[in-house]
Design a protein around this motif. Structure first.
Motif: not given
Length: 194
Positions: A12-20
């Motif tokens: 999100l917006n260049g930053r890792e939010w989650q691995k899935a």
């Protein structure tokens, strides 16, 4: 997340939010702002599926790969046949290169080493043919002399594992391309014992 992807990344917006993990639905609950950017990275890996006679298909990500077979197109006249039976003429497509290859049995842990993925340097405006396939996989195979054309088609698929004695002793490099880039298709390969 598609089942074929083992470990997706959402930014999100260049930053890792989650691995899935693949095969799951990921919901993003947040207050959205104008200009927010969501990036989804879906790493691909090579894998097999089992088919008729214990054969294997080679797949990578969402694509099924087939043997790249040289093609000869010949116009055949079909006088008197109505349109719904093929019409007055049709193109017959015959192989110009060997097609009766088996894959060498492999360790599932080393598939990406044995099946080397290659992306083309340029994408054509019409990539869905032999010459312009945008991606390919190089691997090794052996010809199976007893597997021949029968009734103008690839004869019955040999049962796997096929023993080495039934295959040519020489390993050859073969090229696999996406299913949609070919007219003649070997998509299910016999597997040769090590």
């Amino acid at each position: 997340m598609p089942v074929w992807c083992k470990n997706a990344t959402i930014k999100l917006n260049g930053r890792e939010w989650q691995k899935a993990e693949g095969g799951k639905i990921v919901e993003i609950k947040r207050l959205w702002c104008s200009g927010d950017v969501v990036e989804l990275t879906l790493p691909m890996h090579t894998f097999f599926n089992k088919w008729a006679e214990n054969s294997r298909s080679v797949e990578r990500g969402p694509l099924v790969y087939v043997l790249k077979i040289g093609e000869q197109h010949k116009l055949v006249k079909n006088p008197g046949y109505p349109e719904n039976y093929g019409g007055e003429s049709f193109y017959e497509v015959r192989p110009t290169t060997p097609w009766n290859y088996g894959l060498i049995e492999s360790d599932k842990q080393d598939l990406d080493k044995q099946f080397q993925f290659q992306a083309g340097s340029q994408t054509s405006l019409y990539p869905w043919n032999l010459e312009n396939a945008p991606v390919s996989i190089k691997t090794k195979g052996r010809r199976i002399p007893s597997w021949q054309i029968y009734n103008d088609m690839a004869g019955p698929l040999p049962f796997s594992p096929t023993y080495r004695i039934e295959a040519d002793a020489r390993e050859e490099e073969i090229t696999l391309i996406p299913y949609g880039c070919s007219t003649l298709r070997i998509a299910q390969f016999p597997v040769l014992q090590k």
